[in-house]
Design a protein around this motif. Structure first.
Motif: not given
Length: 105
Positions: A55-61
């Motif tokens: 969830a965090i990685q998807g937003v930051l990417s």
């Protein structure tokens, strides 16, 4: 970005709590076998960690791509895969014996 990240984490926590508190129910939707439900319960903590990090990685990417940092996003994704993901997978697979379980017919 802050609002999207908070919303993503909130939704991930809802999914994680639903999964953690009702993992027997979820596994029961797909199988009546007690051994399969038990194996799913054993892997639930790993799935929970994976959902939160994703969830965090998807937003930051998405933020990195939107800012025009495609080259940096590619390097971070490749580095995360080879320097973080592969060593973790090796340790979990070989040291903790979390191999792929094949059911013999």
């Amino acid at each position: 970005m802050t609002v999207t990240l908070k919303l993503s984490i909130l939704l991930a926590l809802v999914v994680v709590l639903t999964l953690a508190l009702g993992h027997d129910i979820w596994a029961g939707f797909f199988s009546d076998s007690h051994s399969i439900i038990k194996k799913f319960a054993q892997l639930t903590p790993l799935l929970i960690v994976s959902i939160v990090i994703d969830a965090i990685q998807g937003v930051l990417s998405g933020v990195a791509r939107g800012c025009g940092w495609q080259r940096l996003a590619v390097l971070v994704n490749l580095g995360a895969f080879y320097f973080i993901g592969m060593p973790i997978a090796s340790v979990l697979g070989f040291k903790f014996k979390l191999y792929v379980k094949v059911r013999k017919l």
